[in-house]
Design an enzyme around this catalytic site. Structure first.
Site, short mmCIF file in Angstrom:
data_model
loop_
_atom_site.label_atom_id
_atom_site.label_comp_id
_atom_site.label_asym_id
_atom_site.label_seq_id
_atom_site.Cartn_x
_atom_site.Cartn_y
_atom_site.Cartn_z
N ASP A 16 0.96 -1.23 -0.09
CA ASP A 16 -0.12 -0.04 0.18
C ASP A 16 0.86 1.41 -0.07
O ASP A 16 2.04 1.26 0.54
CB ASP A 16 -0.96 0.05 1.26
CG ASP A 16 -2.14 1.00 0.92
OD1 ASP A 16 -2.42 1.30 -0.06
OD2 ASP A 16 -2.72 1.30 2.18
N GLY A 17 0.28 2.37 -0.64
CA GLY A 17 1.05 3.58 -0.68
C GLY A 17 1.44 4.14 -1.96
O GLY A 17 2.21 5.12 -2.02
N GLY A 52 -0.30 5.48 -4.62
CA GLY A 52 -1.01 6.73 -4.67
C GLY A 52 -0.11 7.95 -3.97
O GLY A 52 0.12 8.73 -4.67
N HIS A 54 2.18 3.51 -9.22
CA HIS A 54 1.86 2.25 -9.29
C HIS A 54 3.26 1.50 -9.96
O HIS A 54 3.83 0.58 -10.07
CB HIS A 54 0.85 1.70 -10.07
CG HIS A 54 -0.57 2.14 -9.30
ND1 HIS A 54 -0.71 1.75 -8.21
CD2 HIS A 54 -1.52 2.92 -9.70
CE1 HIS A 54 -1.99 2.37 -7.56
NE2 HIS A 54 -2.38 3.00 -8.61
N ARG A 81 -12.34 2.64 -8.06
CA ARG A 81 -11.42 3.65 -8.38
C ARG A 81 -11.69 4.08 -9.78
O ARG A 81 -12.49 3.45 -10.46
CB ARG A 81 -10.06 3.21 -8.29
CG ARG A 81 -9.68 2.70 -7.02
CD ARG A 81 -8.10 2.66 -6.87
NE ARG A 81 -7.95 2.22 -5.40
CZ ARG A 81 -6.56 2.21 -4.80
NH1 ARG A 81 -5.53 2.49 -5.66
NH2 ARG A 81 -6.47 2.09 -3.58
N LEU A 106 11.16 -20.46 -5.02
CA LEU A 106 9.85 -19.54 -4.46
C LEU A 106 8.77 -19.64 -5.19
O LEU A 106 8.56 -19.69 -6.69
CB LEU A 106 10.40 -17.88 -4.83
CG LEU A 106 9.50 -16.99 -4.27
CD1 LEU A 106 9.41 -16.80 -2.80
CD2 LEU A 106 10.05 -15.58 -4.81
N SER A 136 -7.95 -5.30 4.87
CA SER A 136 -8.57 -4.86 3.59
C SER A 136 -8.88 -6.23 2.80
O SER A 136 -8.44 -6.27 1.55
CB SER A 136 -7.73 -3.99 2.84
OG SER A 136 -7.58 -2.85 3.46
C1 IPE Z 1 -5.71 -2.79 -0.37
O1 IPE Z 1 -5.23 -1.50 -0.42
C2 IPE Z 1 -5.29 -3.60 -1.53
C3 IPE Z 1 -4.17 -3.52 -2.28
C4 IPE Z 1 -2.90 -3.18 -1.84
C5 IPE Z 1 -4.13 -4.23 -3.68
P1 IPE Z 1 -6.03 -0.46 -0.45
O2 IPE Z 1 -5.65 1.04 -0.40
O3 IPE Z 1 -7.25 -0.91 -1.76
O4 IPE Z 1 -7.05 -0.66 0.99
P2 IPE Z 1 -7.70 0.47 1.86
O5 IPE Z 1 -9.03 1.04 0.69
O6 IPE Z 1 -6.80 1.38 2.25
O7 IPE Z 1 -8.44 -0.33 2.76
C1 IPE Z 2 -1.69 0.21 -3.21
O1 IPE Z 2 -1.55 1.60 -3.30
C2 IPE Z 2 -1.96 -0.40 -4.81
C3 IPE Z 2 -3.31 -0.63 -4.91
C4 IPE Z 2 -4.18 -0.69 -4.18
C5 IPE Z 2 -3.50 -1.15 -6.46
P1 IPE Z 2 -2.64 2.66 -3.28
O2 IPE Z 2 -3.12 2.99 -4.73
O3 IPE Z 2 -3.64 2.14 -2.66
O4 IPE Z 2 -1.85 3.78 -2.73
P2 IPE Z 2 -2.77 4.89 -1.54
O5 IPE Z 2 -2.88 4.11 -0.36
O6 IPE Z 2 -3.47 5.54 -2.36
O7 IPE Z 2 -1.26 5.67 -1.19
MG MG Z 3 -4.11 2.24 -0.61
#
Ligand code: IPE
Ligand code: IPE
Ligand code: MG
Length: 245
Positions: free
Chosen positions: A10-11, A13, A27, A61, A119, A184
């Site tokens: 996560d993170g 974005g 991404h 999204r 792996l 999640s």
């Molecule tokens: C969880 O991250 C899904 C993936 C990493 C693919 P999200 O960013 O979608 O989760 P929430 O919405 O913060 O719970």
């Molecule tokens: C995780 O990063 C990747 C996916 C969920 C596809 P995010 O896109 O959720 O990034 P943030 O949480 O918005 O920073």
């Molecule tokens: Mg996220």
């Protein structure tokens, strides 16, 4: 050493936002971190690495972002960065809503890497834990309707055998980057006794040392699985179970 590490990457974005870039650049940078993490997993001899790449909820999204993620997944799997390495690729998730060419490519990679053993890299793409449980329940219902199972005798083992990936081991360490402390909809069946590890770093900033740090943290945890601490293995009957008199 854990057998199975599962990561909520996560993170992406926020990483892009901090740099004034569009989210899809986050991404893209995240894909580099995936490669890094896989190399790091091979270096320490990890057997199973499972990565959450797209959830069933992520379809909420903007279509632009979803398309960018799907295109990136296609180009990464197509580039086949682990082709010379002993990495078996598996895909976990539903085929519905995914482009057919991506599904075909994932199935092709699953076939061609099937005999690799070091792996197992499982990519969760269009994966949802509730979707997995629901599909498993449907598979159980089909077995009972065919008379192969007695509904009154269904065990956890029967359930596990009807999962989409019955051979996937339980998760030992569930690691989430990006400073959020939630799971999640990720691997609810397999992660019931996983050690949870949440880190503040954004996924694109992650490299193999973060995986090693996660594994080190895991090695400090004491797992009990419901037993009391330091309970010795119960003597087998052959070794003289006291209840045998
Ligand atoms: C969880 O991250 C899904 C993936 C990493 C693919 P999200 O960013 O979608 O989760 P929430 O919405 O913060 O719970
Ligand atoms: C995780 O990063 C990747 C996916 C969920 C596809 P995010 O896109 O959720 O990034 P943030 O949480 O918005 O920073
Ligand atoms: Mg996220």
């Amino acid at each position: 050493m854990p057998t199975h590490v599962a990561v909520i990457m996560d993170g992406n974005g926020r990483w892009a936002q901090q740099r004034g870039l569009p989210r899809h650049e986050g991404h893209r940078a995240g894909a580099t971190a995936v490669r890094e993490t896989v190399y790091g997993a091979l270096e320490i001899g990890l057997r199973h690495l499972t990565l959450y790449a797209l959830s069933t909820e992520n379809w909420k999204r903007d279509a632009d972002e979803i398309h960018a993620i799907l295109d990136l997944l296609h180009s990464e799997v197509s580039a086949d960065p682990f082709q010379d390495l002993d990495v078996r690729l598996r895909w976990h998730g539903g085929a519905d809503r995914l482009p057919t060419d991506l599904v075909d490519l994932l199935r092709l990679r699953e076939r061609t890497t099937r005999t690799r053993t070091a792996l197992t890299l499982t990519m969760c793409i269009n994966y949802g834990g509730r979707d997995e449980i629901t599909r498993t329940a449907a598979a159980l219902a089909r077995s009972t309707a065919r008379g192969q199972l007695d509904p009154d005798l269904i065990s956890e083992k029967d359930f596990a055998q009807h999962l989409p990936h019955p051979d996937m081991p339980d998760v030992d360490l569930l690691w989430r980057t990006g400073n959020e402390q939630r799971t999640s909809n990720f691997l609810p069946w397999h992660a019931t006794y996983a050690e949870l590890y949440f880190t503040p770093n954004l996924w694109p900033d992650t490299d193999r040392r973060d995986l090693w740090q996660a594994v080190t943290e895991y090695s400090r945890r004491q797992r009990r699985h419901g037993a009391t601490p330091h309970q010795p293995e119960r003597a087998s009957r052959a070794d003289g179970d006291p209840r045998d008199g």
